[in-house]
Write an enzyme that holds these catalytic residues in place. Structure first.
Site, PDB file in Angstrom:
ATOM      1  N   LYS A  63       0.932  -8.136  -6.183  1.00  0.00           N
ATOM      2  CA  LYS A  63       2.258  -8.782  -6.689  1.00  0.00           C
ATOM      3  C   LYS A  63       1.939  -9.607  -7.944  1.00  0.00           C
ATOM      4  O   LYS A  63       0.989 -10.585  -7.762  1.00  0.00           O
ATOM      5  CB  LYS A  63       2.712  -9.505  -5.376  1.00  0.00           C
ATOM      6  CG  LYS A  63       4.153  -9.914  -5.597  1.00  0.00           C
ATOM      7  CD  LYS A  63       4.349 -11.397  -5.011  1.00  0.00           C
ATOM      8  CE  LYS A  63       4.020 -12.697  -5.884  1.00  0.00           C
ATOM      9  NZ  LYS A  63       4.547 -13.085  -6.938  1.00  0.00           N
ATOM     10  N   GLU A  69      -9.182 -18.153  -6.000  1.00  0.00           N
ATOM     11  CA  GLU A  69      -9.601 -18.791  -7.245  1.00  0.00           C
ATOM     12  C   GLU A  69      -8.500 -19.738  -7.574  1.00  0.00           C
ATOM     13  O   GLU A  69      -7.436 -19.342  -7.951  1.00  0.00           O
ATOM     14  CB  GLU A  69      -9.821 -17.703  -8.394  1.00  0.00           C
ATOM     15  CG  GLU A  69     -11.112 -16.864  -8.083  1.00  0.00           C
ATOM     16  CD  GLU A  69     -12.452 -17.800  -8.232  1.00  0.00           C
ATOM     17  OE1 GLU A  69     -12.342 -18.939  -8.720  1.00  0.00           O
ATOM     18  OE2 GLU A  69     -13.241 -17.229  -7.429  1.00  0.00           O
ATOM     19  N   CYS A 123      -6.902 -22.208 -16.209  1.00  0.00           N
ATOM     20  CA  CYS A 123      -7.677 -22.966 -15.043  1.00  0.00           C
ATOM     21  C   CYS A 123      -8.820 -23.629 -15.612  1.00  0.00           C
ATOM     22  O   CYS A 123      -9.349 -24.670 -15.041  1.00  0.00           O
ATOM     23  CB  CYS A 123      -7.940 -21.862 -14.058  1.00  0.00           C
ATOM     24  SG  CYS A 123      -8.811 -20.711 -14.692  1.00  0.00           S
ATOM     25  N   GLU A 130      -4.573 -31.781 -12.031  1.00  0.00           N
ATOM     26  CA  GLU A 130      -4.325 -30.740 -12.769  1.00  0.00           C
ATOM     27  C   GLU A 130      -3.005 -30.759 -13.195  1.00  0.00           C
ATOM     28  O   GLU A 130      -1.909 -30.588 -12.587  1.00  0.00           O
ATOM     29  CB  GLU A 130      -4.473 -29.401 -12.158  1.00  0.00           C
ATOM     30  CG  GLU A 130      -4.442 -28.276 -13.165  1.00  0.00           C
ATOM     31  CD  GLU A 130      -4.659 -26.780 -12.416  1.00  0.00           C
ATOM     32  OE1 GLU A 130      -3.983 -26.485 -11.527  1.00  0.00           O
ATOM     33  OE2 GLU A 130      -5.391 -26.263 -12.827  1.00  0.00           O
TER      34      GLU A 130
HETATM   35  P1  NAD Z   1       1.221 -20.430  -8.101  1.00  0.00           P
HETATM   36  O1  NAD Z   1       0.088 -20.912  -6.876  1.00  0.00           O
HETATM   37  O2  NAD Z   1       2.368 -21.248  -8.110  1.00  0.00           O
HETATM   38  O3  NAD Z   1       1.592 -18.998  -7.924  1.00  0.00           O
HETATM   39  C1  NAD Z   1       0.384 -17.991  -7.942  1.00  0.00           C
HETATM   40  C2  NAD Z   1       0.880 -16.550  -7.379  1.00  0.00           C
HETATM   41  O4  NAD Z   1       0.927 -16.954  -5.869  1.00  0.00           O
HETATM   42  C3  NAD Z   1       2.309 -16.125  -7.922  1.00  0.00           C
HETATM   43  O5  NAD Z   1       2.187 -14.794  -7.796  1.00  0.00           O
HETATM   44  C4  NAD Z   1       3.235 -16.619  -6.762  1.00  0.00           C
HETATM   45  O6  NAD Z   1       4.480 -16.030  -6.814  1.00  0.00           O
HETATM   46  C5  NAD Z   1       2.230 -16.513  -5.617  1.00  0.00           C
HETATM   47  N1  NAD Z   1       2.865 -17.309  -4.602  1.00  0.00           N
HETATM   48  C6  NAD Z   1       3.371 -18.330  -4.570  1.00  0.00           C
HETATM   49  N2  NAD Z   1       3.703 -18.964  -3.135  1.00  0.00           N
HETATM   50  C7  NAD Z   1       3.048 -18.025  -2.408  1.00  0.00           C
HETATM   51  C8  NAD Z   1       3.271 -17.840  -0.913  1.00  0.00           C
HETATM   52  N3  NAD Z   1       3.547 -18.993  -0.143  1.00  0.00           N
HETATM   53  N4  NAD Z   1       2.463 -16.945  -0.618  1.00  0.00           N
HETATM   54  C9  NAD Z   1       2.072 -15.924  -1.360  1.00  0.00           C
HETATM   55  N5  NAD Z   1       2.107 -15.794  -2.690  1.00  0.00           N
HETATM   56  C10 NAD Z   1       2.711 -16.929  -3.238  1.00  0.00           C
HETATM   57  O7  NAD Z   1       0.290 -20.444  -9.349  1.00  0.00           O
HETATM   58  P2  NAD Z   1       0.889 -20.417 -11.026  1.00  0.00           P
HETATM   59  O8  NAD Z   1       1.682 -21.526 -11.342  1.00  0.00           O
HETATM   60  O9  NAD Z   1       1.356 -19.027 -10.956  1.00  0.00           O
HETATM   61  O10 NAD Z   1      -0.403 -20.397 -11.603  1.00  0.00           O
HETATM   62  C11 NAD Z   1      -0.983 -21.719 -12.267  1.00  0.00           C
HETATM   63  C12 NAD Z   1      -2.311 -22.106 -11.297  1.00  0.00           C
HETATM   64  O11 NAD Z   1      -3.118 -20.917 -11.515  1.00  0.00           O
HETATM   65  C13 NAD Z   1      -3.060 -23.199 -12.008  1.00  0.00           C
HETATM   66  O12 NAD Z   1      -3.779 -23.931 -10.759  1.00  0.00           O
HETATM   67  C14 NAD Z   1      -4.461 -22.518 -12.434  1.00  0.00           C
HETATM   68  O13 NAD Z   1      -5.485 -23.519 -12.590  1.00  0.00           O
HETATM   69  C15 NAD Z   1      -4.595 -21.524 -11.305  1.00  0.00           C
HETATM   70  N6  NAD Z   1      -5.606 -20.417 -12.073  1.00  0.00           N
HETATM   71  C16 NAD Z   1      -6.719 -20.376 -11.570  1.00  0.00           C
HETATM   72  C17 NAD Z   1      -7.568 -19.274 -12.223  1.00  0.00           C
HETATM   73  C18 NAD Z   1      -8.891 -19.224 -11.405  1.00  0.00           C
HETATM   74  O14 NAD Z   1      -9.450 -18.144 -12.046  1.00  0.00           O
HETATM   75  N7  NAD Z   1      -9.370 -20.103 -10.783  1.00  0.00           N
HETATM   76  C19 NAD Z   1      -7.120 -18.472 -13.091  1.00  0.00           C
HETATM   77  C20 NAD Z   1      -5.701 -18.639 -13.688  1.00  0.00           C
HETATM   78  C21 NAD Z   1      -5.101 -19.779 -12.907  1.00  0.00           C
END
Ligand code: NAD
Length: 501
Positions: free
Chosen positions: A179, A254, A288, A389
């Site tokens: 997804k 992650e 990130c 963040e």
């Molecule tokens: P997010 O947590 O809002 O969403 C990430 C994914 O999770 C999306 O596909 C979303 O649809 C899904 N999701 C959301 N709620 C869910 C639930 N209840 N159950 C299952 N899936 C769910 O994050 P975002 O805003 O898309 O991304 C930004 C974040 O990602 C930042 O915190 C960034 O630091 C982090 N990030 C981390 C890395 C890493 O490798 N550490 C890399 C890229 C981004």
């Protein structure tokens, strides 16, 4: 409004592109220009996820038996196709999530690099052979695939991050339900279509688009999903971890970061400024690994701030498709509002707004989610802008008096993804390398720019102890089986039948 020419994209389940059982779709719009509708995507639900998991479970029975070097040949072909499609995929990516073309090209390149790396692993997947304690007995271990892997990813690296997860999952012999983030589903579709064109059989990779609660959450409770690999925010990762506990899934998380660059009094200041600009404002600060904190020795603090602010003012903000643009938009209006709220928080906390702080709305920028590159100075480590963040183009500059103090400040946040130091003193470099508690560390380089053949991941609230990329990824997507072969023809007992030498 969608026009008659608007393309509707489908889910991919069991080798077929099909609509969601929900009958609903959602819009994907360009964050640089909200008039630009990229397409309509399936708003998937639990029924779609169940169907995808069922297809992946069935396909696993055959895929796990395909010899790993043959699985790897498909990945090698995928690498070639990603390379051929790099320009088109980069443009799609810039249009749907905003980062500049050179950066989206880098994102596709990660998928190429990862496909090549994992294709090589198909001829290795090393286990161990070790001596047995007993004569006439052989001892070894092999990697086994685990089953269906649920993959949920963020939008900021919409091809790189899925490649870090899906390609090792496949080479190990697992099947996948993917997804992608709802803000960048087209890159997910481009990724999956490429794997299909490279020869991945039906059911081995399945894709459902949609939002977290609708299309992500149902994966977490599906007993057929054996591994959940997630990249996104720490809040979502925590919820995923909890939801997966009852079915004992292997969970790989992650998550967020609040990364620091340390600038010592002997640093090459122009180099450090270059690093802070790229680390802080690359991908509009939406990495990130973004360098959202710069901890600067008081001896050089004024000089550093003057040069850093001057450089930030010259950054050209705009549509990432324009080759002149150096910084694109925030991903959504909600994210832009969050950035603006943090600017108010920083001002209220007493930090000095040295540059930026305002939404950009001149001309064509009014149609997108643009914000000035923003620098706060005189930030103290306890301020929220120094700890939370923000995920936008906002950098906090924090003064310090010594290396020990700089390391303590760098470590004093809940996250532990990346850090760096600028210094000419090798002793300082090694001390910081050892004592800053992060998964990635750079010397005389910014906090970003990891390569796929080293492990990627963080400590503390950034990660739950696994690593992506490199062969570390194989540990997420396989489990060990230890095998003993006794060819003595009699009962031998380890630890008990101690033989004469
Ligand atoms: P997010 O947590 O809002 O969403 C990430 C994914 O999770 C999306 O596909 C979303 O649809 C899904 N999701 C959301 N709620 C869910 C639930 N209840 N159950 C299952 N899936 C769910 O994050 P975002 O805003 O898309 O991304 C930004 C974040 O990602 C930042 O915190 C960034 O630091 C982090 N990030 C981390 C890395 C890493 O490798 N550490 C890399 C890229 C981004």
């Amino acid at each position: 409004m969608p026009s008659s020419r608007t393309q509707t994209y489908l889910n991919f389940i069991n080798g077929e592109w099909i609509p969601s059982a929900s009958g609903e779709v959602f819009e994907n719009r360009n964050p640089a220009n909200s008039d630009d509708l990229i397409g309509l995507f399936q708003k998937s639900n639990a029924a779609d996820v169940a169907r995808a998991v069922e297809a992946a479970e069935a396909a696993f029975q055959e895929w796990r038996l395909v010899p790993a070097p043959r699985r790897a040949e498909i990945l090698f072909r995928a690498a070639q196709l990603f390379a051929e499609r790099k320009d088109a995929f980069s443009r799609d990516m810039t249009r749907e999530m905003g980062k500049v073309l050179s950066e989206t090209g880098g994102d596709v390149q990660e998928a190429i690099d990862m496909a090549q790396l994992m294709a090589g692993e198909g001829r290795r997947l090393y286990g161990q052979t070790v001596p047995s304690e007993l004569r006439n007995k052989f001892a070894m271990s092999v990697r086994q695939p685990i089953g269906v892997c649920g993959i949920i990813t963020a939008w900021n690296f919409p091809m790189a991050v899925p490649s870090w997860k899906i390609l090792p999952a496949l080479v190990c012999g697992n099947t996948v339900v993917f997804k992608p983030a709802e803000e960048a589903p087209l890159s997910g579709i481009n990724f999956v279509q490429t794997l299909v064109d490279a020869g991945v059989p039906p059911g081995v990779v399945n894709l459902v688009t949609g939002d977290g609660p609708g299309a992500g959450a149902p994966m977490l409770t599906q007993p057929g999903v054996k591994v959940m690999s997630f990249t996104g925010s720490t809040a979502t990762g925590r919820a995923i971890n909890q939801a997966c506990a009852s079915t004992f899934k292997k969970v790989h998380l992650e998550m967020g970061g609040k990364n620091a660059i340390i600038v010592m009094d002997d640093a090459k200041l122009d180099l450090a400024v270059d690093g802070a600009i790229w680390g802080g404002f690359g991908t509009t600060g939406q990495r990130c690994t973004a360098a959202s904190r710069v901890i600067v020795h008081r001896q050089v603090y004024a000089q550093f701030v003057e040069r850093f602010v001057a450089r930030a003012k010259t950054l050209r903000v705009g549509d990432g498709l324009d080759p002149q643009t150096q910084m694109g938009p925030s991903i959504t209006e909600a994210q832009l509002i969050k950035v603006m709220e943090y600017v108010h928080i920083g001002e209220d906390e007493g930090a000095t707004l040295a540059t930026g702080g305002t939404r950009l709305t001149d001309g064509a920028l009014a149609k997108g989610f643009f914000h000035e590159p923003t620098i706060f100075t005189d930030v103290t480590p306890k301020m929220r802008i120094a700890r939370e963040e923000i995920f936008g183009p906002v950098v906090s500059v924090i003064p310090c008096d010594s290396l020990d103090q700089a390391i303590a400040i760098a470590n004093d946040v809940e996250y532990g993804l990346s850090a760096s130091i600028y210094t000419q003193d090798i002793n300082h470099a090694f001390a910081a390398m050892r004592d800053v508690y992060t998964g990635l560390f750079y010397v005389n380089a910014p906090t970003i720019d990891a390569e796929v053949h080293l492990p990627f991941g963080g400590t503390k609230a950034t990660s739950n102890g696994h690593r992506e990329a490199e062969i570390a990824a194989l540990d997420v997507f396989s489990e060990w089986k230890s095998i003993y072969v006794d060819f003595s023809g009699k009962l031998q007992r380890a630890q008990m039948d101690l033989e004469e030498i």
